[in-house]
Design a protein around this motif. Structure first.
Motif, PDB file in Angstrom:
ATOM      1  N   MET A 101       0.820  -1.150   0.057  1.00  0.00           N
ATOM      2  CA  MET A 101       0.091   0.006  -0.049  1.00  0.00           C
ATOM      3  C   MET A 101       0.822   1.308   0.004  1.00  0.00           C
ATOM      4  SD  MET A 101      -3.100  -0.789   2.271  1.00  0.00           S
ATOM      5  CE  MET A 101      -2.465  -1.289   3.993  1.00  0.00           C
ATOM      6  N   LYS A 102       2.256   1.121   0.355  1.00  0.00           N
ATOM      7  CA  LYS A 102       3.218   2.389   0.339  1.00  0.00           C
ATOM      8  C   LYS A 102       3.892   2.223  -0.634  1.00  0.00           C
ATOM      9  CE  LYS A 102       2.360   3.480   5.297  1.00  0.00           C
ATOM     10  NZ  LYS A 102       3.295   3.890   6.552  1.00  0.00           N
ATOM     11  N   THR A 103       3.883   1.427  -1.699  1.00  0.00           N
ATOM     12  CA  THR A 103       4.625   1.497  -2.781  1.00  0.00           C
ATOM     13  C   THR A 103       3.983   2.310  -3.834  1.00  0.00           C
ATOM     14  OG1 THR A 103       3.631  -0.223  -3.884  1.00  0.00           O
ATOM     15  CG2 THR A 103       5.464  -0.983  -2.526  1.00  0.00           C
ATOM     16  N   LEU A 104       4.744   2.649  -5.030  1.00  0.00           N
ATOM     17  CA  LEU A 104       4.193   3.469  -6.248  1.00  0.00           C
ATOM     18  C   LEU A 104       2.934   2.749  -6.527  1.00  0.00           C
ATOM     19  CD1 LEU A 104       3.755   5.801  -7.767  1.00  0.00           C
ATOM     20  CD2 LEU A 104       5.857   4.857  -9.243  1.00  0.00           C
ATOM     21  N   CYS A 105       1.670   2.968  -6.616  1.00  0.00           N
ATOM     22  CA  CYS A 105       0.583   2.286  -7.267  1.00  0.00           C
ATOM     23  C   CYS A 105      -0.294   2.930  -8.259  1.00  0.00           C
ATOM     24  CB  CYS A 105      -0.435   1.931  -5.953  1.00  0.00           C
ATOM     25  SG  CYS A 105       0.254   0.927  -4.714  1.00  0.00           S
ATOM     26  N   VAL A 106      -0.661   2.028  -9.207  1.00  0.00           N
ATOM     27  CA  VAL A 106      -1.383   2.729 -10.378  1.00  0.00           C
ATOM     28  C   VAL A 106      -2.590   1.917 -10.318  1.00  0.00           C
ATOM     29  CG1 VAL A 106      -1.638   3.025 -12.889  1.00  0.00           C
ATOM     30  CG2 VAL A 106       0.465   4.314 -11.458  1.00  0.00           C
ATOM     31  N   ALA A 107      -3.783   2.386 -10.572  1.00  0.00           N
ATOM     32  CA  ALA A 107      -5.134   1.594 -10.754  1.00  0.00           C
ATOM     33  C   ALA A 107      -5.224   1.240 -12.294  1.00  0.00           C
ATOM     34  CB  ALA A 107      -6.235   2.187  -9.999  1.00  0.00           C
ATOM     35  N   VAL A 108      -5.738   0.119 -12.665  1.00  0.00           N
ATOM     36  CA  VAL A 108      -6.172  -0.328 -13.953  1.00  0.00           C
ATOM     37  C   VAL A 108      -7.509  -1.046 -13.859  1.00  0.00           C
ATOM     38  CG1 VAL A 108      -5.619  -1.642 -16.095  1.00  0.00           C
ATOM     39  CG2 VAL A 108      -3.456  -0.879 -14.698  1.00  0.00           C
ATOM     40  N   VAL A 109      -8.464  -0.127 -14.472  1.00  0.00           N
ATOM     41  CA  VAL A 109      -9.905  -0.496 -14.318  1.00  0.00           C
ATOM     42  C   VAL A 109     -10.634  -0.458 -15.465  1.00  0.00           C
ATOM     43  CG1 VAL A 109      -9.841   0.109 -11.652  1.00  0.00           C
ATOM     44  CG2 VAL A 109     -10.395   1.677 -13.287  1.00  0.00           C
ATOM     45  N   GLY A 110     -11.846  -1.168 -15.526  1.00  0.00           N
ATOM     46  CA  GLY A 110     -12.428  -1.119 -16.946  1.00  0.00           C
ATOM     47  C   GLY A 110     -13.624  -1.883 -16.859  1.00  0.00           C
ATOM     48  N   SER A 111     -14.209  -2.210 -17.981  1.00  0.00           N
ATOM     49  CA  SER A 111     -15.357  -2.884 -18.058  1.00  0.00           C
ATOM     50  C   SER A 111     -15.355  -4.277 -17.871  1.00  0.00           C
ATOM     51  CB  SER A 111     -16.086  -2.801 -19.551  1.00  0.00           C
ATOM     52  OG  SER A 111     -16.158  -1.432 -19.765  1.00  0.00           O
ATOM     53  N   ARG A 112     -16.583  -4.890 -17.253  1.00  0.00           N
ATOM     54  CA  ARG A 112     -16.506  -6.245 -17.016  1.00  0.00           C
ATOM     55  C   ARG A 112     -16.654  -6.965 -18.472  1.00  0.00           C
ATOM     56  NH1 ARG A 112     -18.516  -4.041 -12.629  1.00  0.00           N
ATOM     57  NH2 ARG A 112     -18.240  -4.849 -10.533  1.00  0.00           N
ATOM     58  N   SER A 113     -17.455  -6.700 -19.398  1.00  0.00           N
ATOM     59  CA  SER A 113     -17.658  -6.931 -20.600  1.00  0.00           C
ATOM     60  C   SER A 113     -16.282  -5.983 -21.525  1.00  0.00           C
ATOM     61  CB  SER A 113     -18.856  -6.741 -21.334  1.00  0.00           C
ATOM     62  OG  SER A 113     -19.058  -6.903 -22.672  1.00  0.00           O
ATOM     63  N   VAL A 114     -15.537  -6.775 -22.022  1.00  0.00           N
ATOM     64  CA  VAL A 114     -14.350  -6.578 -22.529  1.00  0.00           C
ATOM     65  C   VAL A 114     -14.169  -7.147 -24.019  1.00  0.00           C
ATOM     66  CG1 VAL A 114     -12.842  -8.388 -21.496  1.00  0.00           C
ATOM     67  CG2 VAL A 114     -11.808  -6.271 -22.265  1.00  0.00           C
ATOM     68  N   SER A 115     -13.743  -6.307 -25.004  1.00  0.00           N
ATOM     69  CA  SER A 115     -13.567  -6.321 -26.291  1.00  0.00           C
ATOM     70  C   SER A 115     -11.935  -6.862 -26.389  1.00  0.00           C
ATOM     71  CB  SER A 115     -13.607  -5.367 -27.210  1.00  0.00           C
ATOM     72  OG  SER A 115     -12.416  -4.422 -26.931  1.00  0.00           O
ATOM     73  N   HIS A 116     -11.626  -7.695 -27.476  1.00  0.00           N
ATOM     74  CA  HIS A 116     -10.191  -8.010 -27.803  1.00  0.00           C
ATOM     75  C   HIS A 116      -9.198  -6.908 -27.622  1.00  0.00           C
ATOM     76  CE1 HIS A 116      -6.731 -10.172 -29.308  1.00  0.00           C
ATOM     77  NE2 HIS A 116      -6.571  -9.443 -30.069  1.00  0.00           N
ATOM     78  N   ASP A 117      -9.753  -5.586 -28.112  1.00  0.00           N
ATOM     79  CA  ASP A 117      -8.720  -4.272 -28.058  1.00  0.00           C
ATOM     80  C   ASP A 117      -8.605  -3.906 -26.621  1.00  0.00           C
ATOM     81  OD1 ASP A 117      -8.530  -4.354 -30.776  1.00  0.00           O
ATOM     82  OD2 ASP A 117      -9.689  -2.717 -31.076  1.00  0.00           O
ATOM     83  N   GLY A 118      -9.875  -4.100 -25.847  1.00  0.00           N
ATOM     84  CA  GLY A 118      -9.598  -3.725 -24.381  1.00  0.00           C
ATOM     85  C   GLY A 118      -8.714  -4.687 -23.718  1.00  0.00           C
ATOM     86  N   GLU A 119      -8.605  -5.814 -23.914  1.00  0.00           N
ATOM     87  CA  GLU A 119      -7.839  -7.009 -23.449  1.00  0.00           C
ATOM     88  C   GLU A 119      -6.418  -6.703 -23.808  1.00  0.00           C
ATOM     89  OE1 GLU A 119      -8.749 -11.069 -24.141  1.00  0.00           O
ATOM     90  OE2 GLU A 119     -10.040 -11.113 -22.597  1.00  0.00           O
ATOM     91  N   ARG A 120      -5.970  -6.277 -25.051  1.00  0.00           N
ATOM     92  CA  ARG A 120      -4.964  -6.137 -25.536  1.00  0.00           C
ATOM     93  C   ARG A 120      -4.084  -4.822 -24.828  1.00  0.00           C
ATOM     94  NH1 ARG A 120      -4.621  -5.811 -31.741  1.00  0.00           N
ATOM     95  NH2 ARG A 120      -2.626  -5.504 -31.480  1.00  0.00           N
ATOM     96  N   ALA A 121      -5.093  -3.707 -24.685  1.00  0.00           N
ATOM     97  CA  ALA A 121      -4.658  -2.478 -24.026  1.00  0.00           C
ATOM     98  C   ALA A 121      -4.363  -2.848 -22.599  1.00  0.00           C
ATOM     99  CB  ALA A 121      -5.743  -1.404 -24.359  1.00  0.00           C
ATOM    100  N   THR A 122      -5.210  -3.554 -21.902  1.00  0.00           N
ATOM    101  CA  THR A 122      -5.098  -3.716 -20.532  1.00  0.00           C
ATOM    102  C   THR A 122      -3.572  -4.531 -20.259  1.00  0.00           C
ATOM    103  OG1 THR A 122      -7.251  -4.215 -20.097  1.00  0.00           O
ATOM    104  CG2 THR A 122      -5.817  -4.834 -18.276  1.00  0.00           C
TER     105      THR A 122
END
Length: 347
Positions: free
Chosen positions: A97-118
């Motif tokens: 919790m005290k490290t450098l953190c970045v959130a990656v969040v998005g849709s539950r229904s995901v396209s192939h492009d969304g998966e690749r971007a993630t």
């Protein structure tokens, strides 16, 4: 009454409302510690001592830590948000919790492009020793956690229920992998708490609160939970990055609309996020793969756009079994992906 018991009480749904309804209790939180007197008042309001003991035993049996607001382990990033959690329940490495953190969040229904971007953004974050925070939901969240783990990185899953309950059940294996790989499962809800719809928007303030920045690889609508997290990020003064999508991709509609409304925060490559964190961007060393004649023909064709199985058979002169084997190998290597209607595209 034990400190663990007080911690368990302090975050139950009824009592957390009582904490924030009482100005004296709010002041005690803002001063940096949930004082014993305040916790005792909460304890006195709950008549069922057996329920308290049950929660405490559950915490001991599952290795659940209770971290009070103001404790040394409590992250400063969360102290600064509106309505900080009075107590955090944790299984795993709380130092994350005290490290450098970045959130990656998005849709539950995901396209192939969304998966690749993630995958692209999460892999880059891990490569730069950034801890990836998400919500263990289906779709983008699950992909972010798995990508972090598979690339040797660290990840924090913030739940909208008790930390002892993997939710959704389909992601139990991810929950277990996070703990195996020395990650962290976190929640403000008392162990044993079941998931309810309105807990998730509340949970999202912690996802963004822990993080220096929030990345949204794909969001299908402006009402998406990930864009609730995006709103929290802006309110909390965090950097926000949204990956744009084709206007014909329904899965990316919400992110595009948010970008149009926000006019900024656009991220077309992981370098945008990494340099925004003040880090020097390191390019990924791409592995060199020796392609045979058939694979080269397939790649050359797919670089122009998607192609059907039948067209690839005609181009390569391969038989059905041979082409199936070649395409399966290329998918495993990450060179291509299988699209709709038995067609293929290049990664």
């Amino acid at each position: 009454m034990s400190r663990q018991a007080l911690a368990a009480l302090a975050i139950s749904k009824v009592d957390i409302a009582a904490i924030y309804a009482d100005p004296e209790r709010v002041r005690s939180l803002q001063n940096g510690v949930l004082i014993e007197q305040t916790a005792q008042k909460i304890a006195e309001s709950v008549p069922d001592e057996n329920a308290i003991d049950k929660v405490v035993k559950l915490m001991y049996s599952k290795g659940i830590q209770a971290i009070f607001y103001g404790d040394a382990e409590y992250p400063e990033t969360l102290m600064k948000i509106d309505v900080p959690p009075a107590v955090l329940y944790a299984i795993g490495d709380v130092k994350l919790m005290k490290t450098l953190c970045v959130a990656v969040v998005g849709s539950r229904s995901v396209s192939h492009d969304g998966e690749r971007a993630t995958e692209m953004f999460t892999e880059a974050l891990v490569r730069h020793s950034v801890t990836v925070v998400s919500g263990l939901a289906l779709g983008i969240d699950a992909k972010a956690h798995l990508t972090a783990i598979n690339n040797g990185g660290k990840t924090i899953a913030v739940l909208g229920n008790g930390v002892d309950r993997p939710y959704p059940s389909q992601n139990r294996f991810i929950y277990e992998e996070i703990l195996k790989k020395d990650g962290l499962i976190l929640s403000e809800y008392c162990p044993g708490t079941v998931a309810l719809p309105y807990y998730f928007p509340e949970r999202n303030r912690i996802v963004s609160g822990l993080s220096r920045a929030v990345v949204v690889p794909e969001a299908s609508s402006l009402k998406s939970g990930s864009l609730i997290t995006a709103n929290y990020a802006l309110e909390q003064g965090k950097d926000l990055y949204i990956v744009p999508h084709s206007i014909f991709n329904r899965n990316g509609k919400g992110g595009n609309e948010y970008l149009e409304k926000l006019q900024g925060a656009i991220a077309i490559s992981p370098e945008t996020v990494i340099t925004g964190l003040g880090l020097k961007y390191k390019s990924k060393a791409e592995p060199k793969i020796a392609l045979d004649r058939t694979q080269k023909l397939i790649i050359e064709r797919l670089k122009k756009g998607k192609a059907s199985f039948e067209e690839l058979m005609m181009i390569t002169g391969s038989k059905v079994g041979e082409l199936n084997a070649t395409l399966a190998t290329m998918e495993i290597l990450g060179l291509i992906y299988k699209a709709e209607n038995n067609s293929y595209g290049a990664n």
